[in-house]
Scaffold this motif. Structure first.
Motif, PDB file in Angstrom:
ATOM      1  N   LEU A  71       0.821  -1.204   0.000  1.00 32.91           N
ATOM      2  CA  LEU A  71       0.000   0.000   0.000  1.00 32.91           C
ATOM      3  C   LEU A  71       0.854   1.252   0.000  1.00 32.91           C
ATOM      4  O   LEU A  71       1.947   1.293   0.596  1.00 32.91           O
ATOM      5  N   LYS A  72       0.339   2.270  -0.677  1.00 29.37           N
ATOM      6  CA  LYS A  72       1.029   3.550  -0.814  1.00 29.37           C
ATOM      7  C   LYS A  72       0.161   4.660  -0.218  1.00 29.37           C
ATOM      8  O   LYS A  72      -1.065   4.519  -0.155  1.00 29.37           O
ATOM      9  N   PRO A  73       0.758   5.766   0.174  1.00 33.20           N
ATOM     10  CA  PRO A  73      -0.048   6.874   0.715  1.00 33.20           C
ATOM     11  C   PRO A  73      -1.157   7.311  -0.248  1.00 33.20           C
ATOM     12  O   PRO A  73      -2.234   7.709   0.211  1.00 33.20           O
ATOM     13  N   GLU A  74      -0.913   7.216  -1.532  1.00 34.79           N
ATOM     14  CA  GLU A  74      -1.931   7.623  -2.504  1.00 34.79           C
ATOM     15  C   GLU A  74      -3.110   6.656  -2.582  1.00 34.79           C
ATOM     16  O   GLU A  74      -4.092   6.934  -3.279  1.00 34.79           O
ATOM     17  N   ASP A  75      -3.022   5.527  -1.891  1.00 38.96           N
ATOM     18  CA  ASP A  75      -4.163   4.609  -1.802  1.00 38.96           C
ATOM     19  C   ASP A  75      -5.156   5.038  -0.719  1.00 38.96           C
ATOM     20  O   ASP A  75      -6.230   4.451  -0.593  1.00 38.96           O
ATOM     21  N   THR A  76      -4.788   6.030   0.066  1.00 37.94           N
ATOM     22  CA  THR A  76      -5.672   6.522   1.120  1.00 37.94           C
ATOM     23  C   THR A  76      -6.970   7.039   0.518  1.00 37.94           C
ATOM     24  O   THR A  76      -6.971   7.899  -0.365  1.00 37.94           O
ATOM     25  N   ALA A  77      -8.089   6.477   0.981  1.00 39.09           N
ATOM     26  CA  ALA A  77      -9.394   6.846   0.443  1.00 39.09           C
ATOM     27  C   ALA A  77     -10.480   6.097   1.200  1.00 39.09           C
ATOM     28  O   ALA A  77     -10.197   5.192   1.992  1.00 39.09           O
ATOM     29  N   LEU A  78     -11.707   6.477   0.908  1.00 35.60           N
ATOM     30  CA  LEU A  78     -12.874   5.708   1.346  1.00 35.60           C
ATOM     31  C   LEU A  78     -13.139   4.673   0.247  1.00 35.60           C
ATOM     32  O   LEU A  78     -13.267   5.048  -0.925  1.00 35.60           O
ATOM     33  N   TYR A  79     -13.185   3.416   0.616  1.00 37.11           N
ATOM     34  CA  TYR A  79     -13.367   2.336  -0.346  1.00 37.11           C
ATOM     35  C   TYR A  79     -14.791   1.800  -0.277  1.00 37.11           C
ATOM     36  O   TYR A  79     -15.322   1.554   0.818  1.00 37.11           O
ATOM     37  N   TYR A  80     -15.364   1.583  -1.440  1.00 35.12           N
ATOM     38  CA  TYR A  80     -16.730   1.108  -1.538  1.00 35.12           C
ATOM     39  C   TYR A  80     -16.795  -0.167  -2.372  1.00 35.12           C
ATOM     40  O   TYR A  80     -16.093  -0.269  -3.388  1.00 35.12           O
ATOM     41  N   CYS A  81     -17.657  -1.106  -1.974  1.00 33.95           N
ATOM     42  CA  CYS A  81     -18.006  -2.178  -2.895  1.00 33.95           C
ATOM     43  C   CYS A  81     -19.352  -1.825  -3.525  1.00 33.95           C
ATOM     44  O   CYS A  81     -20.182  -1.152  -2.892  1.00 33.95           O
ATOM     45  N   ALA A  82     -19.539  -2.280  -4.758  1.00 30.79           N
ATOM     46  CA  ALA A  82     -20.725  -1.886  -5.505  1.00 30.79           C
ATOM     47  C   ALA A  82     -21.164  -2.994  -6.441  1.00 30.79           C
ATOM     48  O   ALA A  82     -20.328  -3.678  -7.048  1.00 30.79           O
ATOM     49  N   THR A  83     -22.455  -3.167  -6.569  1.00 32.60           N
ATOM     50  CA  THR A  83     -22.980  -4.104  -7.559  1.00 32.60           C
ATOM     51  C   THR A  83     -22.877  -3.499  -8.953  1.00 32.60           C
ATOM     52  O   THR A  83     -22.951  -2.273  -9.127  1.00 32.60           O
TER      53      THR A  83
END
Length: 121
Positions: free
Chosen positions: A86-98
């Protein structure tokens, strides 16, 4: 009411790993292709990965290729995102979606509340 639930996020140092999980509360995921997307503060939504309803097809956006792995266990009604290096630029809110297409159309019908991933030393 049927909805998606993400889990497994948190704070990790650069180079570390996390595994995100997603389940359907009140409905089965096995009829859907499933996506992960993310959104960082002040940035646009960004696609991460997609897996077909059967699990036979997977796709990764360039920013995560070679580091992230999407998988699913339809018997357990679960979809996973293994995130390595993982990299600092991977920092985010992650969502799963249909996905409205059982293969992958990289569009989203419904998504969960999101789970925070923070990569920082």
């Amino acid at each position: 009411q049927a909805h998606l639930v993400e889990s497994g996020g948190g704070l990790v140092q650069p180079g570390g790993s996390l595994r995100l999980s997603c389940t359907g509360s009140g409905f089965r995921l096995d009829r859907y292709a499933m996506n992960w997307f993310r959104q960082a503060p002040g940035k646009e939504r960004e696609g991460v990965s997609c897996i077909s309803s059967s699990g036979d097809f997977t796709y990764y956006f360039d920013s995560v290729k070679g580091r992230f792995t999407i998988s699913r266990d339809n018997a357990k009604n679960m979809v996973y995102l293994q995130m390595n290096n993982l990299k600092p630029e991977d920092t985010a809110l992650y969502y799963c979606a249909t996905d409205p297409d059982p293969i992958c159309s990289y569009t989203y019908d419904s998504w969960g509340q999101g789970i925070q991933v923070t990569v920082s030393s």
